[in-house]
Scaffold this motif. Structure first.
Motif, PDB file in Angstrom:
ATOM      1  N   THR A 164      -2.658  -0.594   3.451  1.00  0.00           N
ATOM      2  CA  THR A 164      -4.061  -0.709   2.496  1.00  0.00           C
ATOM      3  C   THR A 164      -4.489  -2.084   2.571  1.00  0.00           C
ATOM      4  O   THR A 164      -5.674  -2.258   2.602  1.00  0.00           O
ATOM      5  CB  THR A 164      -3.584  -0.312   0.969  1.00  0.00           C
ATOM      6  N   CYS A 165      -3.575  -3.271   2.703  1.00  0.00           N
ATOM      7  CA  CYS A 165      -4.012  -4.695   2.757  1.00  0.00           C
ATOM      8  C   CYS A 165      -4.871  -4.650   4.203  1.00  0.00           C
ATOM      9  O   CYS A 165      -5.829  -5.418   4.233  1.00  0.00           O
ATOM     10  CB  CYS A 165      -3.045  -5.469   2.837  1.00  0.00           C
ATOM     11  N   ASN A 166      -4.585  -3.900   5.216  1.00  0.00           N
ATOM     12  CA  ASN A 166      -5.203  -4.249   6.489  1.00  0.00           C
ATOM     13  C   ASN A 166      -6.674  -3.618   6.445  1.00  0.00           C
ATOM     14  O   ASN A 166      -7.664  -4.244   7.096  1.00  0.00           O
ATOM     15  CB  ASN A 166      -4.510  -3.129   7.505  1.00  0.00           C
ATOM     16  N   VAL A 167      -6.920  -2.562   5.479  1.00  0.00           N
ATOM     17  CA  VAL A 167      -8.375  -2.371   5.215  1.00  0.00           C
ATOM     18  C   VAL A 167      -9.092  -2.858   4.013  1.00  0.00           C
ATOM     19  O   VAL A 167     -10.174  -2.514   3.821  1.00  0.00           O
ATOM     20  CB  VAL A 167      -8.534  -0.752   5.488  1.00  0.00           C
ATOM     21  N   SER A 168      -8.383  -3.433   3.045  1.00  0.00           N
ATOM     22  CA  SER A 168      -8.920  -3.814   2.028  1.00  0.00           C
ATOM     23  C   SER A 168      -8.548  -5.327   1.693  1.00  0.00           C
ATOM     24  O   SER A 168      -7.659  -5.734   1.263  1.00  0.00           O
ATOM     25  CB  SER A 168      -8.568  -3.307   0.589  1.00  0.00           C
ATOM     26  N   SER A 169      -9.770  -6.097   2.039  1.00  0.00           N
ATOM     27  CA  SER A 169      -9.276  -7.698   2.300  1.00  0.00           C
ATOM     28  C   SER A 169      -9.261  -8.249   0.891  1.00  0.00           C
ATOM     29  O   SER A 169      -8.941  -9.385   0.862  1.00  0.00           O
ATOM     30  CB  SER A 169     -10.410  -8.322   3.109  1.00  0.00           C
ATOM     31  N   TYR A 170      -9.649  -7.727  -0.008  1.00  0.00           N
ATOM     32  CA  TYR A 170      -9.787  -8.197  -1.284  1.00  0.00           C
ATOM     33  C   TYR A 170      -8.463  -7.920  -2.061  1.00  0.00           C
ATOM     34  O   TYR A 170      -7.981  -8.688  -2.936  1.00  0.00           O
ATOM     35  CB  TYR A 170     -10.781  -7.766  -2.332  1.00  0.00           C
ATOM     36  N   LEU A 171      -7.732  -6.961  -1.361  1.00  0.00           N
ATOM     37  CA  LEU A 171      -6.358  -6.857  -1.984  1.00  0.00           C
ATOM     38  C   LEU A 171      -5.405  -7.646  -1.638  1.00  0.00           C
ATOM     39  O   LEU A 171      -5.534  -8.045  -0.518  1.00  0.00           O
ATOM     40  CB  LEU A 171      -5.849  -5.214  -1.421  1.00  0.00           C
ATOM     41  N   LYS A 172      -4.720  -8.383  -2.623  1.00  0.00           N
ATOM     42  CA  LYS A 172      -3.968  -9.409  -2.250  1.00  0.00           C
ATOM     43  C   LYS A 172      -2.464  -8.841  -2.779  1.00  0.00           C
ATOM     44  O   LYS A 172      -2.211  -8.401  -4.001  1.00  0.00           O
ATOM     45  CB  LYS A 172      -4.254 -10.788  -2.942  1.00  0.00           C
ATOM     46  N   THR A 173      -1.404  -8.948  -1.964  1.00  0.00           N
ATOM     47  CA  THR A 173       0.090  -8.190  -2.272  1.00  0.00           C
ATOM     48  C   THR A 173       1.064  -9.524  -1.974  1.00  0.00           C
ATOM     49  O   THR A 173       1.193  -9.841  -0.778  1.00  0.00           O
ATOM     50  CB  THR A 173      -0.029  -6.983  -1.386  1.00  0.00           C
ATOM     51  N   ILE A 174       1.924  -9.274  -2.867  1.00  0.00           N
ATOM     52  CA  ILE A 174       3.270  -9.800  -2.376  1.00  0.00           C
ATOM     53  C   ILE A 174       4.419  -8.695  -2.884  1.00  0.00           C
ATOM     54  O   ILE A 174       4.598  -8.310  -3.974  1.00  0.00           O
ATOM     55  CB  ILE A 174       3.676 -11.086  -3.296  1.00  0.00           C
ATOM     56  N   ALA A 175       5.202  -8.605  -1.672  1.00  0.00           N
ATOM     57  CA  ALA A 175       6.523  -7.829  -2.058  1.00  0.00           C
ATOM     58  C   ALA A 175       7.633  -8.499  -1.985  1.00  0.00           C
ATOM     59  O   ALA A 175       7.797  -9.503  -1.334  1.00  0.00           O
ATOM     60  CB  ALA A 175       6.619  -6.795  -0.961  1.00  0.00           C
ATOM     61  N   LEU A 176       8.260  -8.398  -2.982  1.00  0.00           N
ATOM     62  CA  LEU A 176       9.596  -9.355  -3.244  1.00  0.00           C
ATOM     63  C   LEU A 176      10.754  -8.327  -3.038  1.00  0.00           C
ATOM     64  O   LEU A 176      10.922  -7.419  -3.820  1.00  0.00           O
ATOM     65  CB  LEU A 176       9.630  -9.823  -4.912  1.00  0.00           C
ATOM     66  N   ARG A 177      11.455  -8.755  -2.179  1.00  0.00           N
ATOM     67  CA  ARG A 177      12.825  -7.992  -2.052  1.00  0.00           C
ATOM     68  C   ARG A 177      13.963  -8.527  -2.707  1.00  0.00           C
ATOM     69  O   ARG A 177      14.541  -9.487  -2.056  1.00  0.00           O
ATOM     70  CB  ARG A 177      13.147  -8.024  -0.466  1.00  0.00           C
ATOM     71  N   TYR A 178      14.114  -7.866  -3.626  1.00  0.00           N
ATOM     72  CA  TYR A 178      15.334  -8.636  -4.672  1.00  0.00           C
ATOM     73  C   TYR A 178      16.665  -8.065  -3.775  1.00  0.00           C
ATOM     74  O   TYR A 178      17.025  -7.143  -3.378  1.00  0.00           O
ATOM     75  CB  TYR A 178      15.426  -7.971  -6.049  1.00  0.00           C
ATOM     76  N   PHE A 179      17.744  -9.059  -3.892  1.00  0.00           N
ATOM     77  CA  PHE A 179      19.110  -8.762  -3.760  1.00  0.00           C
ATOM     78  C   PHE A 179      19.639  -7.995  -4.827  1.00  0.00           C
ATOM     79  O   PHE A 179      19.362  -7.143  -5.246  1.00  0.00           O
ATOM     80  CB  PHE A 179      19.868 -10.031  -3.088  1.00  0.00           C
ATOM     81  N   ASN A 180      20.597  -8.659  -5.544  1.00  0.00           N
ATOM     82  CA  ASN A 180      21.413  -8.101  -6.726  1.00  0.00           C
ATOM     83  C   ASN A 180      21.103  -8.871  -8.151  1.00  0.00           C
ATOM     84  O   ASN A 180      22.043  -9.664  -8.293  1.00  0.00           O
ATOM     85  CB  ASN A 180      22.810  -8.101  -6.453  1.00  0.00           C
TER      86      ASN A 180
END
Ligand code: NAD
Ligand code: WQD
Length: 339
Positions: A164-180
Motif C-alpha cells: 500500500t505504501c508503494n502506491v500511496s505516497s501520502y501513507l506513512k507507516t512504521i511497523a514495530l516488531r516487538y520481542f517479548n
C-alpha cells in the motif's frame, strides 16, 4: 494532536495510551473488548488524570468503522494494536485469525487513505523471524515461513503495508516488531489480563506464585544455551509503550527516510527461562515452584534483538531492567487477585 489507538484497552495498547496522554496527545480508543475490559479506562484515568475517549467497536465491521472515521476525520495518527494474539489458538481457528488480524488492517487502511493525515504504526512481532540464523536479530534478517496462522497474519499485514505504501505516497507507516513484552505499569493500575491458562512465561510465573497454578513447567533444559533453557528478549511493557510515542513523532515530523519503515523493539539482551525465574525470585523474595518438562513444539531456541536501528534512527532504547519488569508484573498480579 489526536491519535486513534485501536486495541487501546489491551495490554500494550493501554500502556501506550498512558504514555501518549502523558505527552499531551488527545487519544481516541477503539476496542471490541474481546480481550480486555472497560475497567481499563479507570486504570488509565488513575495514572494520567485523563479518561480517553472510547468507542466500543469491532474493526471487522466495515460500516461502523466508516461511520467512526466520518465523525473523526481530524485524526493525526493511528496506532493499530487490535488483533488476536494466541499462537496456539490460531492453529485451531485460522479463519478467525485471518479475519480478525488481516481484514481489520485492510478496513483501517481503506479509511485512513481518505484522511488528510495518513500516519500508522503497526504492531508486528519478532515471530516473523522464526528461528533466526544469527543473533542478535537485525531487521534485515530473513522472514521465515510462519509456524502458525498468527505468525502468518503478522507477515501478511507487513506485506499489505509495504504494497500500500508503494502506491500511496501520502501513507506513512512504521511497523514495530516487538520481542517479548512483559511487566505492568509500576503504579499497578494497568497490566496484562490473560484469559484462562496463560501461554506466556511471565503471567504463568506470577499466577503460580499467587497460587492459581500448581507449578510452572519449564519447556526443555536441553537446548544448546548456557543453562539449557530457551533465550528471549524480555522488554518492560512501559518501554514498549514509549517506543510508540517516538515512532509517532517520527511520522508526524516527517523524519522518515522511506514511507515504510520497520524497527525491532527489544532490549538487545537475551535472558534464559531460568534467568527470568531467578529474577522473579529475587524481586518477590520467594522460591518459585517449577519443574523441567519436554520442549514445547514450535519454540525457537533463541531470539533477541539487534536494537541499533531503533537507537540510531528513533533515538529510542529501553531503560527498565528485567528485575523491574518482574517486580511490576508481580505487583500487578497481587493487586488483581486482592481486588
Ligand atoms: P491484547 O489482546 O491485550 O490487546 C489487543 C486488544 O485488541 C484487546 O483489547 C482486544 O479486545 C482488542 N481487539 C481484538 N480484536 C479486535 C477487533 N476486531 N476490533 C476491535 N478491537 C479488537 O494484546 P497485546 O498483547 O496488547 O498486543 C497488542 C498487539 O501487539 C497485537 O497486535 C499483538 O499481536 C501484538 N504483539 C503482542 C506481543 C505480546 O507478546 N503481547 C508480541 C508481539 C506483538
Ligand atoms: C517464552 C519462553 C518458552 C511458558 C510468544 C509468541 C510470539 C510473540 C511473543 C506475539 C519460551 C518458555 C513459556 C511456560 C516455559 N507474541 N515457557 N513455560 O514463545 O517467545 O513467544 O510471545 O507476537 O509470537 O509465540 O513467549 O512467553 O510463550 O515463552 O518454559 O509455561 O518461556 O518455552 O522459551 P514466546 P512465551
Amino acid at each position: 494532536m489526536k491519535i486513534l489507538v485501536t486495541g487501546g484497552l489491551g495490554y500494550i495498547g493501554s500502556h501506550t495510551v498512558v504514555e501518549l496522554q502523558n505527552e499531551g496527545y488527545d487519544v481516541v480508543v477503539i476496542d471490541n473488548l474481546s480481550n480486555s475490559t472497560i475497567s481499563v479506562l479507570n486504570g488509565i484515568e488513575a495514572i494520567t488524570g485523563i479518561r480517553p475517549e472510547f468507542e466500543e467497536l469491532d474493526l471487522r465491521d466495515n460500516s461502523k468503522l466508516k461511520d467512526f472515521f466520518e465523525r473523526h476525520n481530524d485524526i493525526d495518527g493511528v496506532i493499530h494494536f487490535a488483533a488476536s494474539k494466541a499462537v496456539g489458538e490460531s492453529v485451531g481457528k485460522p479463519l478467525f485469525y485471518y479475519e480478525n488480524n488481516v481484514s481489520t488492517l485492510i478496513h483501517l487502511l481503506q479509511e485512513l487513505l481518505k484522511l488528510d493525515k495518513q500516519n500508522i504504526i503497526f504492531s508486528s512481532s519478532c515471530t516473523v523471524y522464526g528461528e533466526a540464523d544469527k543473533m542478535p536479530i537485525t531487521e534485515n534478517a530473513p522472514i521465515k515461513p510462519a509456524q502458525s496462522p498468527y505468525g502468518n497474519t503478522k507477515q501478511i499485514c507487513e506485506e499489505i503495508l509495504i504494497d500500500t505504501c508503494n502506491v500511496s505516497s501520502y501513507l506513512k507507516t512504521i511497523a514495530l516488531r516487538y520481542f517479548n513484552p512483559i511487566g505492568a505499569h509500576p503504579s499497578a493500575e494497568i497490566g496484562e489480563l490473560p484469559q484462562g491458562v496463560p501461554q506466556n512465561l511471565v503471567p504463568y510465573i506470577t499466577q503460580t506464585a499467587i497460587g492459581l497454578r500448581k507449578e510452572l513447567s519449564v519447556f526443555g533444559n536441553d537446548y544448546p544455551t548456557p543453562d539449557g533453557t530457551c533465550i528471549r528478549d524480555y522488554i518492560h511493557v512501559v518501554d514498549v509503550a514509549k517506543a510508540h510515542v517516538v515512532a509517532l513523532e517520527r511520522l508526524l515530523n516527517n523524519h522518515q527516510t522511506s514511507n515504510y519503515e520497520v524497527f525491532n523493539i527489544g532490549t538487545g539482551k537475551g535472558s534464559s527461562v531460568i534467568e527470568v525465574i531467578e529474577a522473579f525470585e529475587r524481586v518477590s523474595n520467594q522460591k518459585l515452584n517449577y519443574k523441567i518438562v519436554e520442549r514445547r513444539t514450535g519454540d525457537v531456541m533463541s531470539a533477541y534483538a539487534d536494537i541499533s536501528k531503533a537507537k540510531n534512527m528513533l533515538g529510542w532504547t529501553s531503560s527498565l531492567t528485567l528485575d523491574e519488569a518482574m517486580r511490576d508484573a508481580w505487583q500487578w498480579e497481587q493487586k488483581i487477585r486482592t481486588k
